[in-house]
Design a protein around this motif. Structure first.
Motif, PDB file in Angstrom:
ATOM      1  N   PHE A   6       4.830 -17.658  -8.804  1.00  0.00           N
ATOM      2  CA  PHE A   6       4.659 -18.210 -10.124  1.00  0.00           C
ATOM      3  C   PHE A   6       5.750 -19.219 -10.447  1.00  0.00           C
ATOM      4  N   MET A  20      -1.722 -19.988 -14.489  1.00  0.00           N
ATOM      5  CA  MET A  20      -0.913 -18.785 -14.646  1.00  0.00           C
ATOM      6  C   MET A  20      -0.130 -18.832 -15.948  1.00  0.00           C
ATOM      7  N   ARG A  21       0.424 -19.986 -16.255  1.00  0.00           N
ATOM      8  CA  ARG A  21       1.163 -20.115 -17.515  1.00  0.00           C
ATOM      9  C   ARG A  21       0.225 -19.931 -18.709  1.00  0.00           C
ATOM     10  N   VAL A  24      -0.183 -16.277 -19.208  1.00  0.00           N
ATOM     11  CA  VAL A  24       1.000 -15.698 -19.842  1.00  0.00           C
ATOM     12  C   VAL A  24       0.972 -15.964 -21.347  1.00  0.00           C
ATOM     13  N   LEU A  27      -1.449 -13.506 -22.776  1.00  0.00           N
ATOM     14  CA  LEU A  27      -0.853 -12.173 -22.861  1.00  0.00           C
ATOM     15  C   LEU A  27       0.122 -12.084 -24.028  1.00  0.00           C
ATOM     16  N   GLU A  28       0.915 -13.139 -24.213  1.00  0.00           N
ATOM     17  CA  GLU A  28       1.860 -13.150 -25.333  1.00  0.00           C
ATOM     18  C   GLU A  28       1.119 -13.044 -26.661  1.00  0.00           C
ATOM     19  N   LYS A  40       7.314 -15.231 -23.567  1.00  0.00           N
ATOM     20  CA  LYS A  40       6.640 -15.831 -22.399  1.00  0.00           C
ATOM     21  C   LYS A  40       7.525 -15.730 -21.163  1.00  0.00           C
ATOM     22  N   LEU A  43       7.385 -12.224 -19.776  1.00  0.00           N
ATOM     23  CA  LEU A  43       6.102 -11.934 -19.147  1.00  0.00           C
ATOM     24  C   LEU A  43       5.986 -12.643 -17.795  1.00  0.00           C
ATOM     25  N   MET A  44       6.503 -13.869 -17.694  1.00  0.00           N
ATOM     26  CA  MET A  44       6.488 -14.559 -16.421  1.00  0.00           C
ATOM     27  C   MET A  44       7.354 -13.824 -15.402  1.00  0.00           C
ATOM     28  N   CYS A  47       5.483 -10.824 -14.114  1.00  0.00           N
ATOM     29  CA  CYS A  47       4.490 -11.154 -13.086  1.00  0.00           C
ATOM     30  C   CYS A  47       5.155 -11.349 -11.726  1.00  0.00           C
TER      31      CYS A  47
END
Length: 433
Positions: A6, A20-21, A24, A27-28, A40, A43-44, A47
């Motif tokens: 990532f 992918m971003r 994220v 998800l945030e 963020k 969360l990154m 991952c």
């Protein structure tokens, strides 16, 4: 040293990194609303950490775990499976590391529990406990009759196999990261219009046969036909999932249940274990009819197919439970047959023809089409040279027999449905857990 997947800014992976971003950010947004919600960046990092965890070994086995991003106060103390979630909270939260995921993976069995994490102020994610969910959540993909149990309204990440992460929101698949590839939500091929249309006449025939055998009039004939379709799909889904979760590959081919189908089977498939035509292979049909009749008896007058389906899923009727147990045992038997070298061969009524089937089609298929939607409206060309023997054999069979539908489970648990659509062999990747 591992190069994390990532955040790389190379041309080759820039599009996947952007997706992918975007995940994220999603998800945030799902976790927003609390002052201590993860950022963020956190969360990154999460991952990346879970990707690294997937590459580790626990006593020689690949790490496999589920992880939920949820605060400790989100779960009641007194709940537990099968209807609720049993939250085991640690007295002292532990820092979340790849090795910690590895160590906890045996305690948080993939199919029964999840590792619970939440950020602790500026110190990153902490493991605050383990949630025992029970296995009912698998009914969403495994074809079980009972409901999934308690909702988990938080993101869940599956560390499925080396380099393979799946992202869910309450068991709704959001995205999949595998190796260096990023995918959006995969398809549930059992919702395909192709399956519904190809078996429509058989469903109507079944209902006509049952109507003459005291079928309750609580549902219309059309509703009964739709109910029969849903129950049959559950059975196939369950059989395939049993193969997939066993870690073994297998293949299933469905042939017409008429003279044309028998001729095709004799011409193209050499079953090492061919069944005698003594009726034993028709057990699915017997159970299928009994379940449909019983659901009709339990449904209110004028019930829709949706209401009847809920009766099937939620009823605690003793007779229906016994039929369900018989259904499950038959699905297990057929899944065992699929794991023998060669294909399991069923007719379109899911009658057992034989297993250990060697597909003998002397034809070269170099390319097929991969469907990117359920109806096959968006496709791309696929070079089959990278696929295994099972896949290529079913491709060849479908190329000469357009009425055949095949399912192939690879050893890494991926599932494909294969069919001939307008003289083109096409496959659909199925949703995984």
């Amino acid at each position: 040293m591992m190069n994390p997947p990532f955040g790389a800014e190379t041309d080759r992976f820039s599009e996947a990194d952007a997706r992918m971003r975007g995940l994220v950010v999603e998800l945030e947004g799902l976790l927003a609303g609390r002052a201590d919600s993860p950022t963020k960046a956190q969360l990154m990092d999460l991952c990346d950490l879970l990707y690294a965890s997937s590459l580790l070994k626990e006593e020689g086995r690949a790490v496999r775990a589920r992880l939920v991003v949820a605060p400790p106060d989100a779960f009641a103390v007194e709940d537990g499976p099968p209807e609720g979630v049993h939250a085991i909270r640690f007295a002292v939260p532990h820092p979340l590391t790849s090795n910690e995921v590895k160590r906890l993976s045996p305690a948080a069995s993939f199919y029964h529990s999840v590792i619970a994490v939440w950020p602790d102020k500026g110190r990153g994610f902490r493991v605050w406990g383990i949630l025992n969910t029970g296995p009912r959540w698998m009914n969403l993909v495994a074809g079980g009759r009972k409901v999934a149990g308690a909702d988990l309204a938080y993101p869940i990440i599956h560390v499925r196999d080396p380099g393979w992460l799946l992202f869910y929101q309450d068991y709704r698949l959001l995205a999949e990261w595998r190796g260096r590839e990023f995918h959006g939500p995969r398809m549930d091929v059992f919702q395909s219009k192709l399956l519904s249309e190809r078996f429509a006449d058989l469903r109507r025939q079944l209902v006509e046969e049952l109507r003459d055998d005291c079928l309750p009039e609580t549902l219309s004939l059309e509703a009964y036909a739709d109910l029969a379709h849903l129950i049959a799909l559950q059975f196939v889904r369950r059989s395939i999932n049993l193969v997939r979760t066993s870690g073994h590959g297998g293949s299933l081919v469905l042939i017409p249940d008429d003279e044309e189908g028998r001729v095709a089977a004799e011409k193209w498939i050499d079953c090492k274990y061919l069944l005698k035509e003594d009726g034993a292979g028709q057990r699915f049909r017997q159970l299928w009819q009994a379940i449909i009749r019983r659901v009709g008896q339990l449904s209110p007058a004028g019930a829709s197919v949706e209401q009847a389906w809920q009766v099937f899923r939620l009823s605690r009727d003793e007779e229906l439970d016994q039929l369900e147990e018989s259904f499950f045992e038959l699905a297990r038997l057929l899944s065992d047959f699929m794991m023998v070298d060669g294909a399991l061969v069923l007719d379109h009524r899911l009658g057992l023809v034989g297993f250990g089937g060697e597909i003998r089609v002397d034809r070269t298929v170099l390319y097929v089409e991969q469907a990117h939607d359920l109806e096959g409206g968006s496709v791309s060309r696929w070079d089959v040279q990278g696929d295994g023997t099972r896949h290529r054999a079913v491709y060849r069979l479908c190329s000469v027999e357009p009425s055949v539908i095949g399912f192939v489970v690879s050893q890494d648990s991926q599932v494909r449905m294969i069919a001939n659509v307008y003289d083109s062999v096409m496959f659909w990747p199925h949703t995984v857990i």
